[in-house]
Design a protein around this motif. Structure first.
Motif, mmCIF file in Angstrom:
data_model
loop_
_atom_site.group_PDB
_atom_site.id
_atom_site.type_symbol
_atom_site.label_atom_id
_atom_site.label_comp_id
_atom_site.label_asym_id
_atom_site.label_seq_id
_atom_site.Cartn_x
_atom_site.Cartn_y
_atom_site.Cartn_z
ATOM 1 N N LYS A 188 28.328 41.184 27.074
ATOM 2 C CA LYS A 188 28.079 39.753 26.930
ATOM 3 C C LYS A 188 29.099 38.898 27.684
ATOM 4 N N TYR A 189 30.220 39.520 28.053
ATOM 5 C CA TYR A 189 31.227 38.766 28.796
ATOM 6 C C TYR A 189 31.164 39.014 30.300
ATOM 7 N N LEU A 190 30.120 39.673 30.752
ATOM 8 C CA LEU A 190 30.013 39.977 32.180
ATOM 9 C C LEU A 190 29.711 38.699 32.949
ATOM 10 N N ASP A 191 30.731 38.100 33.529
ATOM 11 C CA ASP A 191 30.518 36.917 34.354
ATOM 12 C C ASP A 191 31.633 36.816 35.379
ATOM 13 N N ARG A 192 31.394 36.028 36.363
ATOM 14 C CA ARG A 192 32.344 35.893 37.460
ATOM 15 C C ARG A 192 33.623 35.197 37.034
ATOM 16 N N ASP A 193 33.554 34.370 36.003
ATOM 17 C CA ASP A 193 34.735 33.631 35.582
ATOM 18 C C ASP A 193 35.852 34.573 35.143
ATOM 19 N N PHE A 194 35.491 35.601 34.380
ATOM 20 C CA PHE A 194 36.513 36.511 33.886
ATOM 21 C C PHE A 194 37.107 37.320 35.034
ATOM 22 N N GLU A 195 36.271 37.754 35.957
ATOM 23 C CA GLU A 195 36.766 38.499 37.112
ATOM 24 C C GLU A 195 37.699 37.620 37.946
ATOM 25 N N ALA A 196 37.343 36.346 38.091
ATOM 26 C CA ALA A 196 38.198 35.421 38.835
ATOM 27 C C ALA A 196 39.521 35.210 38.112
ATOM 28 N N PHE A 197 39.466 35.195 36.775
ATOM 29 C CA PHE A 197 40.695 35.048 35.986
ATOM 30 C C PHE A 197 41.630 36.233 36.221
ATOM 31 N N LEU A 198 41.088 37.467 36.215
ATOM 32 C CA LEU A 198 41.906 38.648 36.453
ATOM 33 C C LEU A 198 42.544 38.610 37.841
ATOM 34 N N GLU A 199 41.741 38.222 38.821
ATOM 35 C CA GLU A 199 42.264 38.170 40.187
ATOM 36 C C GLU A 199 43.340 37.105 40.320
ATOM 37 N N ASP A 200 43.113 35.936 39.716
ATOM 38 C CA ASP A 200 44.088 34.849 39.796
ATOM 39 C C ASP A 200 45.394 35.238 39.109
ATOM 40 N N SER A 201 45.292 35.898 37.956
ATOM 41 C CA SER A 201 46.493 36.323 37.234
ATOM 42 C C SER A 201 47.295 37.335 38.045
ATOM 43 N N ALA A 202 46.577 38.292 38.638
ATOM 44 C CA ALA A 202 47.250 39.299 39.452
ATOM 45 C C ALA A 202 47.905 38.661 40.666
ATOM 46 N N ARG A 203 47.211 37.722 41.289
ATOM 47 C CA ARG A 203 47.748 37.093 42.496
ATOM 48 C C ARG A 203 49.022 36.307 42.181
ATOM 49 N N LYS A 204 49.046 35.624 41.032
ATOM 50 C CA LYS A 204 50.241 34.867 40.638
ATOM 51 C C LYS A 204 51.403 35.809 40.343
ATOM 52 N N THR A 205 51.115 36.918 39.663
ATOM 53 C CA THR A 205 52.172 37.884 39.344
ATOM 54 C C THR A 205 52.752 38.493 40.620
ATOM 55 N N ILE A 206 51.882 38.859 41.554
ATOM 56 C CA ILE A 206 52.342 39.452 42.806
ATOM 57 C C ILE A 206 53.126 38.427 43.626
ATOM 58 N N ALA A 207 52.719 37.164 43.576
ATOM 59 C CA ALA A 207 53.449 36.120 44.295
ATOM 60 C C ALA A 207 54.873 35.984 43.754
ATOM 61 N N ARG A 208 55.019 36.062 42.427
ATOM 62 C CA ARG A 208 56.356 35.990 41.829
ATOM 63 C C ARG A 208 57.210 37.184 42.260
ATOM 64 N N MET A 209 56.603 38.372 42.295
ATOM 65 C CA MET A 209 57.345 39.554 42.713
ATOM 66 C C MET A 209 57.757 39.444 44.173
ATOM 67 N N GLN A 210 56.866 38.939 45.016
ATOM 68 C CA GLN A 210 57.219 38.782 46.422
ATOM 69 C C GLN A 210 58.336 37.750 46.600
ATOM 70 N N GLU A 211 58.338 36.729 45.767
ATOM 71 C CA GLU A 211 59.410 35.735 45.838
ATOM 72 C C GLU A 211 60.754 36.379 45.492
ATOM 73 N N GLU A 212 60.748 37.234 44.468
ATOM 74 C CA GLU A 212 61.974 37.933 44.078
ATOM 75 C C GLU A 212 62.406 38.920 45.162
ATOM 76 N N ALA A 213 61.433 39.559 45.799
ATOM 77 C CA ALA A 213 61.742 40.548 46.835
ATOM 78 C C ALA A 213 61.986 39.906 48.195
ATOM 79 N N ASP A 214 61.789 38.581 48.290
ATOM 80 C CA ASP A 214 61.964 37.837 49.541
ATOM 81 C C ASP A 214 61.019 38.369 50.618
ATOM 82 N N THR A 215 59.759 38.544 50.258
ATOM 83 C CA THR A 215 58.747 38.985 51.209
ATOM 84 C C THR A 215 57.545 38.036 51.156
#
Length: 249
Positions: A202-229
């Motif tokens: 019942k939760y199969l929708d694009r919004d949730f998939e977009a949420f997962l991708e957005d969360s991952a992208r923000k986390t990876i951006a923070r890691m890259q900032e710490e790694a200076d990459t």
């Protein structure tokens, strides 16, 4: 980056196909190289329930023969590198891990077996155990069915597969160091769970998939900032192995 490289040698065709990679990495890093082979003595077997038998294996002679084979192997592939040679008796997997630990090895290079179509057997028990137990990085080489590997000593494009745990930042830093050494580009790849694996139907929708991708992208951006990459990032939904393999292709 790597100053002490260990190359376990079993004299197989895949081992011979891996040798030029080892030489290229050692030369690029100006690293000390050790070739090691391990003579595995068979366990006791039983001729009858009441009569245990141990075949007459002359371990010192087997080690001496292994030393001679290793010397020829070193002369064939590593003549200009003057590698250290070691032949010992013992279980290969545990012996490799212990040898690497005590000799302060910072890179182990090993081929994979590539046994037919059985994916679980691709690595082989020795390589799988070393990957699991070793405290230093392990470089494995592709497993073609017929190991006619084209040698490419200069790495130009590196794919760094990461999750979103704190350890991923250390891996990003490693990739950056390796890229700096080789003058290579780096792309990060991250797999998010496929929608059907993450929630009820019942939760199969694009919004949730977009949420997962957005969360991952923000986390990876923070890691890259710490790694200076500032590496480009590929984020896709699906099984990790398929996403990484697809990104590499």
């Amino acid at each position: 980056m790597f100053k002490n490289i260990l190359f376990p040698v079993d004299f197989s065709e895949r081992c011979r196909a891996t040798a030029p990679y080892v030489a290229a990495v050692a030369q690029k890093n100006s690293a000390a190289l050790t070739l090691a082979t391990f003579v595995e003595t068979p366990v006791m077997w039983y001729g009858a329930a009441e009569a245990p038998c141990m075949p007459d294996f002359n371990t010192p002679r087997l080690i001496e023969e292994a030393e001679h084979r290793l010397a020829f192997f070193a002369d064939e592939f590593f003549r200009n590198l003057n590698p250290a040679l070691s032949a010992e008796a013992g279980d290969p997997a545990s012996s490799i891990v212990e040898f690497a630990r005590t000799s302060q090895t910072d890179l182990i290079v090993m081929p994979t077996r590539g046994c037919g179509t059985f994916r679980a057997a691709l690595l082989g028990s020795v390589t799988a155990k070393v990957l699991h137990d070793a405290e230093c990085p392990v470089l494995t080489v592709a497993h073609p069915q017929h190991p006619a590997i084209e040698i490419s000593p200069e790495w130009r494009r590196i794919l760094c597969a990461i999750d979103t745990t704190p350890d991923a930042e250390r891996l990003i830093r490693r990739a950056a160091s390796l890229a700096g050494l080789y003058g290579a580009s780096v792309r990060l790849v991250h797999a998010i769970p496929a929608p059907v694996e993450t929630r009820p139907e019942k939760y199969l929708d694009r919004d949730f998939e977009a949420f997962l991708e957005d969360s991952a992208r923000k986390t990876i951006a923070r890691m890259q900032e710490e790694a200076d990459t500032k590496f480009p990032v590929c984020i896709k939904g699906g099984k990790v192995a398929s996403v990484v393999a697809g990104a590499a292709e």
